[in-house]
Motif scaffolding. Structure first.
Motif, PDB file in Angstrom:
ATOM      1  N   ILE A  96      36.726  25.072  12.409  1.00 52.82           N
ATOM      2  CA  ILE A  96      36.890  24.518  13.762  1.00 52.82           C
ATOM      3  C   ILE A  96      38.289  23.928  13.993  1.00 52.82           C
ATOM      4  O   ILE A  96      38.908  24.202  15.028  1.00 52.82           O
ATOM      5  CB  ILE A  96      35.740  23.532  14.085  1.00 52.82           C
ATOM      6  N   PRO A  97      38.827  23.160  13.038  1.00 52.95           N
ATOM      7  CA  PRO A  97      40.187  22.627  13.272  1.00 52.95           C
ATOM      8  C   PRO A  97      41.221  23.725  13.520  1.00 52.95           C
ATOM      9  O   PRO A  97      42.048  23.602  14.435  1.00 52.95           O
ATOM     10  CB  PRO A  97      40.497  21.857  11.985  1.00 52.95           C
ATOM     11  N   GLY A  98      41.169  24.807  12.742  1.00 54.97           N
ATOM     12  CA  GLY A  98      42.112  25.905  12.924  1.00 54.97           C
ATOM     13  C   GLY A  98      41.932  26.587  14.269  1.00 54.97           C
ATOM     14  O   GLY A  98      42.900  26.946  14.943  1.00 54.97           O
ATOM     15  N   ARG A  99      40.681  26.767  14.667  1.00 47.16           N
ATOM     16  CA  ARG A  99      40.410  27.402  15.968  1.00 47.16           C
ATOM     17  C   ARG A  99      40.907  26.521  17.106  1.00 47.16           C
ATOM     18  O   ARG A  99      41.450  27.013  18.097  1.00 47.16           O
ATOM     19  CB  ARG A  99      38.905  27.678  16.114  1.00 47.16           C
ATOM     20  N   PHE A 100      40.733  25.199  16.958  1.00 48.23           N
ATOM     21  CA  PHE A 100      41.212  24.287  18.000  1.00 48.23           C
ATOM     22  C   PHE A 100      42.742  24.322  18.071  1.00 48.23           C
ATOM     23  O   PHE A 100      43.326  24.356  19.162  1.00 48.23           O
ATOM     24  CB  PHE A 100      40.702  22.861  17.743  1.00 48.23           C
ATOM     25  N   ALA A 101      43.381  24.344  16.898  1.00 54.34           N
ATOM     26  CA  ALA A 101      44.853  24.387  16.865  1.00 54.34           C
ATOM     27  C   ALA A 101      45.371  25.668  17.509  1.00 54.34           C
ATOM     28  O   ALA A 101      46.352  25.649  18.271  1.00 54.34           O
ATOM     29  CB  ALA A 101      45.350  24.274  15.421  1.00 54.34           C
ATOM     30  N   ARG A 102      44.710  26.792  17.239  1.00 59.40           N
ATOM     31  CA  ARG A 102      45.133  28.070  17.844  1.00 59.40           C
ATOM     32  C   ARG A 102      44.938  28.046  19.350  1.00 59.40           C
ATOM     33  O   ARG A 102      45.755  28.580  20.107  1.00 59.40           O
ATOM     34  CB  ARG A 102      44.375  29.241  17.211  1.00 59.40           C
ATOM     35  N   LEU A 103      43.859  27.412  19.788  1.00 62.54           N
ATOM     36  CA  LEU A 103      43.634  27.279  21.236  1.00 62.54           C
ATOM     37  C   LEU A 103      44.756  26.457  21.869  1.00 62.54           C
ATOM     38  O   LEU A 103      45.333  26.849  22.895  1.00 62.54           O
ATOM     39  CB  LEU A 103      42.274  26.618  21.500  1.00 62.54           C
ATOM     40  N   GLN A 104      45.086  25.327  21.254  1.00 63.86           N
ATOM     41  CA  GLN A 104      46.168  24.476  21.789  1.00 63.86           C
ATOM     42  C   GLN A 104      47.465  25.262  21.901  1.00 63.86           C
ATOM     43  O   GLN A 104      48.186  25.167  22.892  1.00 63.86           O
ATOM     44  CB  GLN A 104      46.389  23.269  20.868  1.00 63.86           C
ATOM     45  N   GLU A 105      47.737  26.057  20.841  1.00 59.45           N
ATOM     46  CA  GLU A 105      48.956  26.866  20.816  1.00 59.45           C
ATOM     47  C   GLU A 105      48.968  27.890  21.949  1.00 59.45           C
ATOM     48  O   GLU A 105      49.968  28.048  22.647  1.00 59.45           O
ATOM     49  CB  GLU A 105      48.987  27.630  19.496  1.00 59.45           C
ATOM     50  N   SER A 106      47.837  28.576  22.123  1.00 57.27           N
ATOM     51  CA  SER A 106      47.847  29.639  23.135  1.00 57.27           C
ATOM     52  C   SER A 106      47.882  29.035  24.537  1.00 57.27           C
ATOM     53  O   SER A 106      48.498  29.600  25.446  1.00 57.27           O
ATOM     54  CB  SER A 106      46.700  30.624  22.929  1.00 57.27           C
ATOM     55  N   VAL A 107      47.262  27.863  24.729  1.00 55.72           N
ATOM     56  CA  VAL A 107      47.356  27.185  26.028  1.00 55.72           C
ATOM     57  C   VAL A 107      48.814  26.804  26.295  1.00 55.72           C
ATOM     58  O   VAL A 107      49.341  27.029  27.396  1.00 55.72           O
ATOM     59  CB  VAL A 107      46.435  25.940  26.085  1.00 55.72           C
ATOM     60  N   ALA A 108      49.477  26.262  25.278  1.00 53.62           N
ATOM     61  CA  ALA A 108      50.883  25.859  25.443  1.00 53.62           C
ATOM     62  C   ALA A 108      51.746  27.061  25.819  1.00 53.62           C
ATOM     63  O   ALA A 108      52.657  26.955  26.650  1.00 53.62           O
ATOM     64  CB  ALA A 108      51.394  25.194  24.172  1.00 53.62           C
ATOM     65  N   GLN A 109      51.435  28.211  25.219  1.00 52.59           N
ATOM     66  CA  GLN A 109      52.202  29.427  25.535  1.00 52.59           C
ATOM     67  C   GLN A 109      52.002  29.863  26.979  1.00 52.59           C
ATOM     68  O   GLN A 109      52.962  30.209  27.666  1.00 52.59           O
ATOM     69  CB  GLN A 109      51.791  30.571  24.598  1.00 52.59           C
ATOM     70  N   VAL A 110      50.746  29.845  27.433  1.00 55.24           N
ATOM     71  CA  VAL A 110      50.479  30.262  28.814  1.00 55.24           C
ATOM     72  C   VAL A 110      51.107  29.259  29.791  1.00 55.24           C
ATOM     73  O   VAL A 110      51.669  29.643  30.814  1.00 55.24           O
ATOM     74  CB  VAL A 110      48.959  30.408  29.076  1.00 55.24           C
ATOM     75  N   VAL A 111      51.029  27.988  29.452  1.00 55.83           N
ATOM     76  CA  VAL A 111      51.639  26.945  30.291  1.00 55.83           C
ATOM     77  C   VAL A 111      53.137  27.212  30.430  1.00 55.83           C
ATOM     78  O   VAL A 111      53.689  27.186  31.540  1.00 55.83           O
ATOM     79  CB  VAL A 111      51.361  25.536  29.702  1.00 55.83           C
ATOM     80  N   ALA A 112      53.782  27.521  29.316  1.00 48.61           N
ATOM     81  CA  ALA A 112      55.227  27.783  29.343  1.00 48.61           C
ATOM     82  C   ALA A 112      55.535  29.045  30.147  1.00 48.61           C
ATOM     83  O   ALA A 112      56.428  29.071  30.988  1.00 48.61           O
ATOM     84  CB  ALA A 112      55.762  27.899  27.922  1.00 48.61           C
ATOM     85  N   LYS A 113      54.763  30.088  29.873  1.00 45.17           N
ATOM     86  CA  LYS A 113      55.000  31.383  30.510  1.00 45.17           C
ATOM     87  C   LYS A 113      54.838  31.325  32.022  1.00 45.17           C
ATOM     88  O   LYS A 113      55.507  32.043  32.769  1.00 45.17           O
ATOM     89  CB  LYS A 113      54.008  32.413  29.925  1.00 45.17           C
ATOM     90  N   THR A 114      53.917  30.469  32.475  1.00 41.83           N
ATOM     91  CA  THR A 114      53.653  30.396  33.916  1.00 41.83           C
ATOM     92  C   THR A 114      54.486  29.318  34.600  1.00 41.83           C
ATOM     93  O   THR A 114      54.274  29.007  35.773  1.00 41.83           O
ATOM     94  CB  THR A 114      52.152  30.131  34.190  1.00 41.83           C
ATOM     95  N   GLY A 115      55.410  28.713  33.848  1.00 43.91           N
ATOM     96  CA  GLY A 115      56.314  27.754  34.459  1.00 43.91           C
ATOM     97  C   GLY A 115      55.705  26.397  34.751  1.00 43.91           C
ATOM     98  O   GLY A 115      56.248  25.617  35.531  1.00 43.91           O
TER      99      GLY A 115
END
Ligand SMILES: *Cc1c(COP(=O)(O)O)cnc(C)c1O
Length: 258
Positions: free
Chosen positions: A19-38
């Motif tokens: 679960i910790p790894g899955r949560f960390a990957r989720l945080q990472e992918s959210v951060a990427q989409v946030v960055a990509k969408t400005g």
């Protein structure tokens, strides 16, 4: 007679230590989409949708940095909060993201910090009255945070206000002394058509602008996006995504009794 196919796919439910790894990957992918969408870094909160999850799984996600839980069922909300308190879990906030039956309203106020699913005047008035009583008894000190659930897809089976009635309804809630309207919540259109999903989120974002223009400045949040459509929701301005499966895997199913 052949064995009935099990609807519970245990193999794909992650172990507690994943679960910790899955949560960390989720945080990472959210951060990427946030960055990509400005969008601004940190402008999208992750709300862990924990219905039917064991308290140990919820605790694992909180220990991994989760700070916001979403519960559909008030009974599970109470039990999980009790178990988390017993386990000295780190501080977290809890929202109600499921339909609130009127006899559960008082317990929702006692155990959660926000109800995202207010969709009737009757429920709003009841919550207002009950929160007023809690304040009188010294159990609460301020108005209770609520969101309006919007039925943005027009699906009849879904809870939520029809979009055309939302701005009026927001005005009614804003007039209630013991509630504070903090935003709008929606479940996106249930389809694989990305444009249709995006449209359902746009409708809700536009409603928030109208509510802001009507002078209700507290209504800033947009709770929209789940595991399968969170990228679309973030692009459309979501401030809270409600995610279960990406962190916890497929939910434990209730096997129907036959
Ligand atoms: C279960 C649920 C979610 C999370 O769904 P996932 O697909 O597991 O991410 C979000 N919002 C609501 C209202 C839910 O009931």
């Amino acid at each position: 007679m052949p064995a009935k196919e099990s609807i519970v796919n245990l193999e794909s439910v992650p172990a507690l230590d994943e679960i910790p790894g899955r949560f960390a990957r989720l945080q990472e992918s959210v951060a990427q989409v946030v960055a990509k969408t400005g969008r601004e870094p940190g402008s999208v909160a992750i709300e862990l949708a924990v219905k039917y999850q064991a308290p140990e799984s919820v605790l694992a996600a909180i220990d991994a940095g989760g700070t916001l839980l979403g519960h559909n069922i008030i009974q599970q909300l109470e039990e999980t909060e009790q178990a988390l308190a017993d386990a000295n879990a780190p501080r977290h906030r809890t929202h109600v993201i499921g339909h609130v039956q009127k006899n559960k309203a008082g317990r929702a106020l006692a155990y959660a910090q926000c109800i995202e699913t207010v969709d009737s005047s009757k429920l709003a008035r009841r919550l207002d009255r009950l929160q007023g009583e809690r304040i009188e008894r010294g159990e609460a000190s301020h108005p209770f945070d609520v969101m309006i659930q919007v039925n943005s897809s027009g699906t009849e089976s879904q809870y939520g206000r029809a979009p055309e009635s939302v701005v009026d309804f927001a005005g009614k809630i804003a007039g209630l002394e013991n509630l504070r309207l903090v935003g709008l919540m929606t479940i996106g259109a249930h389809t694989t058509d990305v444009a249709a999903i995006a449209r359902s989120f746009q409708i809700v974002r536009e409603l928030r602008e109208q509510i802001q223009e009507a002078g209700i400045a507290s209504a800033t949040e947009l709770s929209m996006g789940m595991t399968h459509d969170m990228d679309i929701a973030i692009a459309e301005g979501s401030t809270i995504i409600r995610v279960g499966t990406a962190v916890f895997g497929p939910r434990p199913q209730i096997i129907s009794q036959q």
